[in-house]
Structure formats: structure tokens, C-alpha cells
Design a protein around this motif. Structure first.
Motif, short mmCIF file in Angstrom:
data_model
loop_
_atom_site.label_atom_id
_atom_site.label_comp_id
_atom_site.label_asym_id
_atom_site.label_seq_id
_atom_site.Cartn_x
_atom_site.Cartn_y
_atom_site.Cartn_z
N ALA A 118 45.59 36.33 46.20
CA ALA A 118 45.29 34.90 46.23
C ALA A 118 44.61 34.50 44.94
N GLN A 119 44.63 33.22 44.65
CA GLN A 119 43.87 32.64 43.56
C GLN A 119 43.03 31.50 44.12
N VAL A 120 41.78 31.41 43.64
CA VAL A 120 40.85 30.38 44.09
C VAL A 120 40.07 29.88 42.88
N ARG A 121 39.34 28.81 43.09
CA ARG A 121 38.49 28.26 42.04
C ARG A 121 37.02 28.61 42.30
N ASP A 122 36.33 28.95 41.24
CA ASP A 122 34.88 29.16 41.29
C ASP A 122 34.24 27.79 41.49
N LEU A 123 33.48 27.64 42.56
CA LEU A 123 32.92 26.33 42.87
C LEU A 123 31.78 25.95 41.93
N LYS A 124 31.27 26.92 41.17
CA LYS A 124 30.20 26.63 40.24
C LYS A 124 30.72 26.05 38.92
N ASP A 125 31.79 26.64 38.39
CA ASP A 125 32.26 26.20 37.07
C ASP A 125 33.77 25.96 37.01
N ASN A 126 34.42 25.99 38.15
CA ASN A 126 35.84 25.66 38.26
C ASN A 126 36.76 26.70 37.60
N ARG A 127 36.22 27.89 37.28
CA ARG A 127 37.08 28.93 36.73
C ARG A 127 38.14 29.35 37.74
N LEU A 128 39.30 29.75 37.22
CA LEU A 128 40.33 30.33 38.06
C LEU A 128 39.96 31.79 38.32
N LEU A 129 39.94 32.18 39.59
CA LEU A 129 39.60 33.55 39.97
C LEU A 129 40.73 34.14 40.79
N ASP A 130 40.93 35.44 40.62
CA ASP A 130 41.98 36.16 41.33
C ASP A 130 41.38 37.09 42.38
N LEU A 131 41.99 37.13 43.53
CA LEU A 131 41.67 38.11 44.55
C LEU A 131 42.78 39.15 44.57
N GLY A 132 42.45 40.32 44.09
CA GLY A 132 43.43 41.40 44.01
C GLY A 132 43.02 42.58 44.86
N THR A 133 43.97 43.42 45.20
CA THR A 133 43.71 44.52 46.12
C THR A 133 43.79 45.87 45.43
N LYS A 134 43.26 46.87 46.11
CA LYS A 134 43.42 48.27 45.73
C LYS A 134 43.54 49.06 47.03
N GLY A 135 44.67 49.75 47.16
CA GLY A 135 44.88 50.52 48.37
C GLY A 135 45.67 49.80 49.44
N SER A 136 46.42 48.77 49.07
CA SER A 136 47.12 47.93 50.05
C SER A 136 48.55 48.35 50.30
N GLY A 137 48.94 49.54 49.81
CA GLY A 137 50.27 50.04 50.13
C GLY A 137 51.20 50.12 48.94
N GLN A 138 52.40 50.61 49.21
CA GLN A 138 53.36 50.86 48.15
C GLN A 138 53.99 49.58 47.62
N THR A 139 54.34 49.63 46.34
CA THR A 139 55.04 48.56 45.64
C THR A 139 56.17 49.21 44.84
N PRO A 140 56.98 48.43 44.13
CA PRO A 140 58.02 49.04 43.29
C PRO A 140 57.45 49.94 42.20
N TYR A 141 56.14 49.89 41.97
CA TYR A 141 55.53 50.66 40.88
C TYR A 141 54.67 51.81 41.38
N SER A 142 54.82 52.16 42.64
CA SER A 142 54.00 53.23 43.21
C SER A 142 54.48 54.61 42.78
N ARG A 143 55.70 54.70 42.27
CA ARG A 143 56.31 55.99 41.93
C ARG A 143 56.24 56.92 43.15
N PHE A 144 55.54 58.03 43.03
CA PHE A 144 55.49 58.96 44.16
C PHE A 144 54.20 58.84 44.96
N GLY A 145 53.39 57.80 44.69
CA GLY A 145 52.13 57.63 45.38
C GLY A 145 52.29 56.89 46.69
N ASP A 146 51.26 57.00 47.53
CA ASP A 146 51.31 56.32 48.83
C ASP A 146 50.74 54.92 48.78
N GLY A 147 50.19 54.52 47.62
CA GLY A 147 49.66 53.17 47.49
C GLY A 147 48.36 52.94 48.22
#
Length: 479
Positions: free
Chosen positions: A97-126
Motif C-alpha cells: 500500500a501507499q499512504v501519506r504522512d499526516l505530518k508533512d504529506n510525504r508519500l510512504l510505502d508499506l512493503g512486506t518481507k516474508g509474504s510468500g513467493q513472487t516471480p523473483y523468488s527463484r528457489f526460495g520459499d518467500g
């Protein structure tokens, strides 16, 4: 959530699907909320979520209203220990997701780690081990308290799986982490475009970055060379600041590859990190860093090299003459940033004489190397300069401070006045403690052992509380 304040965003979609792949989150057998960053949740308008709603969004990844409807695995390449790798990308995470910082209106990203396989997981379980998640929460909290611009660990949820890993006792517990970052655009994002010769996409990405992350940047009507130079200047200054902040914090990231550096130079992606116990320039964090490429004292070199790789990628759209003058400013920016960072840690005002400032840094470095003094012990005892003389006399290191090796420091100190922040901050009870708040590897292992062996989260929660107390003592306002 605070519907009146919450500001969702979808800016990444403006780049188009050449920059990402739509993916699905893994389904986990369990969801046990282990860490919730309430102060940052409030800052982005999500503070009113119940724990059940929190898990629904950040464990099951139900989309946040008005933000991205589907998770996106971003495409990028990168140099890993200076070897180019075109087979990487978001392999165990995605942009949720993307949201705005309510203090200064910066664009912020919510990113994950450990959320599963993607096309770039190669041989990993994600997937992410729970220990890896715990370590990242601790790292980001300590760095934030010490004034380093870092991604924020937003959520950690244990997911009830048993993971096999070659580099730690297995099977081990699993988790999914959500990070809050200023940007997911990495140097490796540009490198991938250069690899495929995608000039139009490179220009579009440059303008995306300028519009969202570079205040006062030239607009798309300006000449392309001017726009690229402005973005590169932003990256150079940021990389210099990041390197200086690592030195001042005594931090070793461990894997400063070009896919681990984002365009805003915000520290993120914590794997084999460590805080250096002493001022050891050869100290490394990763057992596989056999040649010390990313050692404590070589991090500025590494980040400077990385900026050059960014510039090489930008040769796809502009000649090198547009970038060389900008690249050559890195050493000056790093020196200025290092002086600012070290003086902030000491709670002192830099002198008007640049050479005097450098003399103090050199004397400090010589003292720390010669004595093997603990870094946090030193900064804790010397914070505020002359205002802390009485505290230093009561320190366990008082005899060392009174000795010959500290004589150059003692001689220089009267030339530097305590800054306004130190005069205020020294009233905090933290500075009456017997010892500073540290986060050395033995402490991290003890915290993990309590979780692993007894499911005891008390030491973890206590450490977070003590880290935040230290941050309050130094007057940190989370940013």
C-alpha cells in the motif's frame, strides 16, 4: 482507522506495469500479532485499527481502502558484493500500500518481507523467520532512536509455520513483517532499465522520483540533463548522509548492495546487521563478507561506489558530462555530514573553524581505537561536553578519561559549546543511568533465546521500551 485523517495513495501505478508484477500474498496457518508500531500507525491515520483489523490488513493483506487493490512485486536488478545480478527483484516481499504522512504529506510505502513467493523468488520459499523479523524490529527501533533515517518496522506477525534454513537451527518459526518506508525505488530499479536499454522508462522513473522525493526539483519541462543531475545530486547527498549516520551510530549494515539502497537513501532491509562494540574499522556484520567489503570503516566507500553504479545506469539517457561534477561532490558531502552527525551525538556545536572540528573527530577516533572503549559508553559519557564532566567522573570509565590517551580530547573540549538540545536533554533521567542503552549481538541473541525457548516476549518488549526511552532522552522526534 481515522477516516478523517487517513490519506491513501496509488502513485506507483502511474509508472505502469513495466515496473512491477501483480502477486498474491501467501496464506498463513496462524496470525499472532507480535509487534505493532502504534506511534507510526497514528502518524499515517491507521492508529484506530483494532488488532483484528490490523491482522486482517497486515497478516492476510486485505487491501487498505483507497490504496493499492493488489500487491505489487517490484522489478529490479543490482550489484551484490559488486557482482551484477539480473535475476533478482522482490522475491519475498511486495509493495502492499501507499499512504501519506499526516505530518508533512510525504508519500510512504508499506512493503512486506516474508509474504510468500513472487516471480523473483527463484528457489526460495518467500518466507521470513521469526528471528529475522525480531532482529529487524530491534534494528530499526535502535537506529531511529540514534537519529538514523531508517525504514520503520510497522508490523510483525508470527505465522505458525516451520521453516528450514541452512544458516540457523531448523526448523524455525515463521513471520511476516511490514515496513513503512519513504520509497521502494532502489538503485537497482534504474539498473534494470539500463540492462534492457529502456530509455523512455528511465526518463519516466526519473520524473516520478523528482516529483515525489526531491523538494524543489525541476519539472518535466526542464532539460533532461538538468533533471537527471538534480536527482543524482539528491542521491549523492543522501548516500553521504547515510554513510555518516552509520558511522555516528556505530552501525554496520552488512549488505550494502545496490538493490538495498533506495533513491531517498533511507536505510532498510536488515539482514546480518550489527552494532560495532568498539571503534573497529574492520568490523563486519556478515559472516560471508570474507574480504570486509562492507566493514564498518568502508561503508562510505561502498555507498560512493553504489552512487557511481546509479550514474552508470543513467547513461542510458544522459551523457556522463552531466553527472561527473555531481559525483565528485560525494567526499565533501560525506565529510560535512560526518561532522554534523558526530557533533549531534556529542551534543556539541561545531566551531566556525572547520579544521578545529576535524581535529576533535580525529582525537575522538584515536582515543576510541587506542582504548577499545565501547562506543555507546563513550557517547553516553561525553554527551553535552563540559556539562557532563561530573557524570564522567562517576563513570566506570573515569580512570580512562583521566588518563593520557584522553588528554587530546580534554584539551580540545573547552573549544566546543554544548548545543541547545543537549542543555535540555541532559535533564532526562536516562542520563542518570549507570549504563547506556546498547544493542550488541549478545543482547539480541538473549532476546531471541527467551522467545525461542520459552515464548517469553518480555525481554523483547522491555528492550523496545528502553530504546524508545533513550530516543526520548536524545530528543528524537520520529521522522
Amino acid at each position: 482507522m481515522d477516516k478523517a485523517a487517513y490519506q491513501p495513495a496509488q502513485d506507483i501505478l502511474a509508472l505502469g506495469d513495466a515496473f512491477y508484477d501483480v502477486v498474491e500474498a501467501a496464506r498463513f496457518p496462524e496470525h499472532r500479532l507480535r509487534f505493532r508500531n502504534q506511534r507510526w500507525a497514528e502518524r499515517v491515520g491507521l492508529g484506530d485499527l483494532t488488532d483484528a483489523e490490523w491482522i486482517d490488513h497486515f497478516g492476510r493483506f486485505r487491501p487498505l481502502p483507497g490504496s493499492l487493490e493488489q500487491p505489487l512485486a517490484l522489478r529490479y536488478h543490482g550489484h551484490q558484493f559488486r557482482v551484477y545480478n539480473p535475476d533478482i527483484g522482490d522475491g519475498r516481499g511486495f509493495l502492499f500500500a501507499q499512504v501519506r504522512d499526516l505530518k508533512d504529506n510525504r508519500l510512504l510505502d508499506l512493503g512486506t518481507k516474508g509474504s510468500g513467493q513472487t516471480p523473483y523468488s527463484r528457489f526460495g520459499d518467500g518466507k521470513l523467520t521469526l528471528k529475522g523479523g525480531v532482529r529487524e524490529v530491534l534494528a530499526t527501533e535502535q537506529l531511529e532512536a540514534l537519529g538514523v533515517e531508517t525504514s520503520k518496522s510497522f508490523s510483525l506477525i508470527e505465522t505458525g509455520e516451520a521453516l528450514d534454513r541452512h544458516d540457523e537451527p531448523s526448523p524455525t518459526r515463521s513471520s511476516v513483517l511490514v515496513r513503512l518506508s519513504h520509497s521502494h525505488i532502489r538503485y537497482g530499479t534504474f539498473q534494470r532499465l539500463a540492462y534492457f536499454g529502456l530509455a523512455d522508462e528511465m526518463t519516466a522513473l526519473t520524473d516520478y522520483v523528482l516529483a515525489r522525493y526531491v523538494p524543489g526539483a525541476p519539472g518535466p519541462e526542464a532539460p533532461l540533463e538538468e533533471r537527471v543531475a538534480a536527482m543524482l545530486d539528491h542521491a549523492v547527498r543522501g548516500a553521504a548522509r547515510l554513510a555518516a549516520s552509520y558511522m555516528a551510530a556505530g552501525f554496520v549494515h552488512g549488505v550494502l548492495n545496490t538493490d538495498n539502497i533506495n533513491i531517498t537513501a533511507e536505510s532498510f532491509d536488515y539482514g546480518p546487521w550489527r552494532f560495532a562494540p568498539t571503534y573497529d574499522l574492520a568490523f563486519t556484520a556478515a559472516y560471508f563478507d570474507e574480504y570486509g567489503l562492507y566493514a564498518f570503516g568502508r561503508q562510505a566507500e561502498a555507498l560512493h561506489w553504489n552512487v557511481y553504479q546509479l550514474a552508470k545506469a543513467l547513461l542510458t539517457i544522459v551523457p556522463k558530462e552531466a553527472m561527473v561534477p555531481v559525483l565528485e561532490t560525494f567526499p565533501e558531502h560525506f565529510e560535512n555530514a560526518l561532522v554534523a552527525a558526530i557533533f549531534a551525538r556529542l551534543g556539541l556545536q561545531p566551531a566556525g573553524d572547520e579544521q578545529a572540528n576535524l581535529a576533535l573527530l580525529q582525537a575522538m577516533e584515536r582515543f576510541l581505537i587506542d582504548t577499545g572503549m565501547g562506543l555507546e559508553r563513550f557517547y553516553f559519557d561525553w554527551y553535552g561536553g563540559i556539562l557532563s564532566e561530573a557524570r564522567r567522573e562517576k563513570s566506570p570509565a573515569a580512570n580512562t578519561y583521566a588518563g593520557e590517551k584522553a588528554a587530546p580530547l580534554r584539551a580540545l573540549l573547552p573549544r566546543f559549546q554544548p548545543d541547545a538540545a543537549a542543555r535540555e536533554n541532559l535533564n532526562h533521567p536516562y542520563f542518570a543511568d549507570d549504563a547506556p542503552c546498547t544493542l550488541l549481538i549478545d543482547e539480541v541473541e538473549e532476546i531471541w533465546s527467551a522467545i525461542d525457548e520459552r515464548d517469553d516476549w518480555g525481554p523483547f518488549n522491555d528492550k523496545i521500551a528502553r530504546i524508545r526511552r533513550m530516543g526520548e532522552a536524545y530528543g528524537r522526534t520520529f521522522s
